[in-house]
Design a protein around this motif. Structure first.
Motif, PDB file in Angstrom:
ATOM      1  N   THR B  77       3.707  -4.748  -6.458  1.00 29.08           N
ATOM      2  CA  THR B  77       3.604  -4.310  -4.967  1.00 29.08           C
ATOM      3  C   THR B  77       2.425  -4.025  -4.503  1.00 29.08           C
ATOM      4  N   GLN B 127      11.557  -1.779  -1.373  1.00 31.32           N
ATOM      5  CA  GLN B 127      12.228  -1.567  -2.450  1.00 31.32           C
ATOM      6  C   GLN B 127      13.611  -0.607  -2.428  1.00 31.32           C
ATOM      7  N   ASP B 209       9.857  -6.638  -1.553  1.00 26.85           N
ATOM      8  CA  ASP B 209       9.522  -5.854  -2.538  1.00 26.85           C
ATOM      9  C   ASP B 209      10.641  -5.435  -3.608  1.00 26.85           C
ATOM     10  N   GLU B 210      11.234  -6.133  -4.403  1.00 26.48           N
ATOM     11  CA  GLU B 210      12.337  -5.659  -5.174  1.00 26.48           C
ATOM     12  C   GLU B 210      13.503  -5.067  -4.224  1.00 26.48           C
TER      13      GLU B 210
HETATM   14 MG   LIG Z   1       6.701  -1.823  -7.105  1.00 28.60          MG
END
Ligand SMILES: [Mg+2]
Ligand SMILES: Nc1ncnc2c1ncn2[C@@H]1O[C@H](COP(=O)(O)OP(=O)(O)OP(=O)(O)O)[C@@H](O)[C@H]1O
Ligand code: SF4
Lengths: 308, 357
Positions: B77, B127, B209-210
């Protein structure tokens, strides 16, 4: 809509509670017969005084007296002032404008100063502006308002002679009581705004906002501040009560002819019905303001609905 | 009157030249869209300096999908947020390196120029869709805000565009939903809103990001398919961070494996899965039931814990957990070097060539 009705019912319960407590406490300090009769009592026999007491109903237990008071009050009759010789409610209503004027000026003053200062502090953490306002807020929160009132009086009234020490009539008369009344809410709301802003600045959605390429001003106002307002609005609700309650002290110190000073005087002279009318009126205003704040809250936060 | 060639047609010429450039053999490779060099980010906390990112380098081409994988805390991240300078500062600070996006170093841009890039040419899907949208703002307004920061549209036009984006990412009755608040959407739908927002200004690079970690499995698959479809339609480059090697296999062109703030291996996806070279990567892949498995597997099957990034590390960061570690591993950190063309490994004893030491 059922939410609004429930809130109104709650408010009614609160107002009742406040009036019962006030009535009971006043009753505990003795009945007002002597005060009403005044010097006249000296020329009366014990028998006569007792007859008067029975005639006024002061011989009955307090809850019976309270019940008959409520019975009359719901019909708009709050009783008669022993000292002013006019309906108690009218005594209070006449003092309302002065109290509302002082409280609303203090209220507006507190918001105008505290929120911008809190925002400035939060976006400049540990910079001079933040340190200074945090320090001043700490002072403002720890100085008792009667003490601050006396300091203000000594400085601006006695020493510098810029402002009148007490009374009413001109805008100058308002300055010191308004500042004294607003000091605590300014300090508290400033700190609250600051901590709430700092809290929300860490949130994921603020990072999302920055990632959109909008201006930092927009990030701070429409994302951070807008969310920070939720806890601030709650505090403002409590503040309405504080301003009304605080005004009792401030009005008395500065001789401001409002409801608070009237209640204090009425307690001194055991003017039962004026105290009742005053306390109930303040409680009513408090309840109404809180209701408005509640509605504002659900307007700011879409997750809170009236339905639920 | 003949004037100098306007810049627009110059660009057009360049594009057409590069279109004709031979892609085989890497003789004249198309210049990368994003070129990250030695990016180093630290967090100056009360406990000390956290070396979150220790000089990572990679590049992303136009339309390419780069996956970044690695354990929790490995700096994935921080690595991608540093591109747009979105790391929390203080305590975070980018202390070195360069990030060249279409030839401009993003680290040298002033705030205004950087804002033009953020949400414009480069956008981010975060995320957690539950916390990444403003709870007190209508989703339409949140998308519109992004559009209006980059395109000269009226509020009305921007709103129409927001509705169009919502419908594009598969939100039913978008004209109605545009006025809803985030809490009125499910997690998967919120992530679609995030994607609509990220796509709203036709970015050339999307950082994800995820984006599926917080969602349940079927929704995850839908989101992956959605991004894949949009990517092929729009030709957008994607950096996709993931714990999930199954998703990576389906989506990525290249994979970079991160460990303790370093990229330890980087290769085209088939190459990496077929011939992993770094002991850590091998550990990751062994933790998968089958190499081409669709089963979701978290990257946790290697014994031991990742190193604490507080303070300086000596030697290879993986050494304490590595079965092949020798003295040189513990003394000196190996650089990321190509063992075969386009396959980079940071290991003294890599499993492909037998090593450099
Ligand atoms: Mg992360
Ligand atoms: N605000 C911060 N303050 C201090 N350290 C931080 C901060 N943000 C990240 N770090 C540190 O940077 C390192 C890398 O974190 P990062 O969030 O990039 O990991 P990640 O690979 O994305 O992990 P995950 O898979 O859990 O998201 C971690 O050691 C973390 O402790
Ligand atoms: S350098 Fe040494 S310790 Fe590090 S991964 Fe390679 S073999 Fe293991």
């Amino acid at each position: 809509m059922s939410y609004v009705i429930r809130r109104v019912l709650q408010s009614v319960v609160v107002v009742f509670g406040v009036s019962i407590v006030a009535f009971f406490m006043l009753f505990m300090t003795g009945d007002p017969t002597e005060i009403i009769l005044g010097d006249g009592a000296d020329h009366m026999t014990v028998q006569q005084i007792e007859e008067f007491r029975v005639k006024m109903g002061f011989d009955r237990p307090w809850y019976i007296q309270y019940a008959s008071f409520v019975g009359n009050a719901v019909r708009g009759d709050f009783g008669y002032s022993f000292t002013r010789h006019q309906p108690a409610f009218q005594v209070i209503i006449e003092k309302m404008p002065a109290t509302i004027q002082l409280a609303s000026i203090a209220f507006v003053l507190s918001l105008l100063i505290s929120i911008p200062l809190g925002v400035l502090s939060a976006i400049n953490p540990h910079k001079p502006i933040d340190r200074i306002s945090t320090f001043v807020a700490l002072l403002g929160q720890s100085i008792p308002s009667f003490w601050l009132s006396i300091l203000l009086m000594l400085l601006f009234g006695v020493k510098l002679k810029w402002l009148p020490i007490s009374g009413s009539g001109t805008w100058q008369h308002l300055v010191m009581p308004a500042i004294a009344l607003a000091a605590f809410p300014i300090a508290r709301n400033m700190r609250l705004t600051r901590s709430s802003m700092l809290d929300f600045m860490q949130k994921d959605f603020v990072r999302t906002a920055r990632a959109k390429g909008i201006s930092e001003y927009r990030v701070v106002t429409s994302h951070v501040l807008r969310n920070s307002l939720l806890p601030i609005v709650t505090a403002i609700g409590l503040e309405a009560g504080f301003l009304l309650g605080g005004s009792v002290i401030i009005e008395t110190i500065f001789g401001w002819p409002g409801v608070g000073r009237e209640i204090v005087q009425a307690i001194g002279s055991k003017d039962f019905y004026v105290v009742q009318a005053g306390v109930i009126t303040l409680a009513l205003i408090f309840a109404v303001v809180n209701l408005i704040i509640d509605l504002a809250y659900s307007w700011i936060d879409p997750r809170i609905g009236f339905g639920s | 009157m003949i004037q100098a060639v306007p810049p627009a047609s110059m660009e057009a010429m360049e594009t057409s030249v590069s279109n004709f450039a031979p892609l085989e053999g890497g003789l004249q490779p198309e210049p990368a869209l994003l070129e990250v060099r030695d990016l180093t980010t630290k967090f100056y906390t009360v406990d000390g300096v956290v070396n979150a990112l220790n000089g990572i380098s990679y590049s992303v081409r136009k339309g390419e999908c780069l996956a970044i994988v690695g354990e929790s805390g490995s700096g994935k991240t921080v690595g991608v947020l540093s591109i747009l300078r979105l790391i929390q500062s203080p305590p975070g600070k980018i202390v070195g390196g360069s990030i060249s996006f279409k030839g401009t170093d993003l680290l040298k841009l002033d705030d205004n120029a950087l804002r033009d890039i953020r949400g414009g040419a480069i956008s981010v899907i975060f995320q957690d869709p539950m916390t990444s949208l403003n709870p007190v703002m209508r989703v339409g307004a949140q998308i519109t805000e992004n559009i209006m920061a980059h395109e000269a549209l009226t509020r009305r036009q921007a709103r129409d565009k927001a509705i169009e984006m919502l419908s594009r990412v598969g939100i039913p009755t978008p004209a109605k939903r545009v006025d809803d608040y985030p809490h009125q959407f499910s997690g998967g739908m919120r992530q679609r809103v995030m994607i609509a927002m990220a796509l709203s200004c036709s970015p050339q690079l999307i950082i994800a990001d995820e984006p599926t970690t917080a969602l349940d499995v079927t929704i995850q698959a839908q989101i992956v398919e959605l991004v894949k479809k949009l990517q092929s339609e729009l030709g957008t480059a994607v950096i996709w961070i993931s714990h999930d090697l199954g998703v990576v296999a389906r989506l990525a062109d290249r994979v970079a494996v991160m460990y303790a703030g370093h990229i330890v291996e980087s290769a085209p996806v088939d190459e990496l899965y077929a011939r992993p070279a770094h002991p850590y990567t091998i550990g990751l892949l062994n933790s998968l039931p089958r190499l081409d498995a669709k089963v979701k597997t978290k990257l946790q099957a290697i014994g031991g814990l990742p190193p604490n990034l507080l303070g300086e590390l000596r030697g290879c960061p993986f050494a304490p957990r590595c079965a092949f570690a020798t003295d040189i591993c513990r003394a000196q950190n190996p650089a990321l070097l190509e063992v075969t063309p386009s396959h980079g490994v940071a290991c003294w004893h890599d499993r492909l060539t037998g090593g450099r030491a």
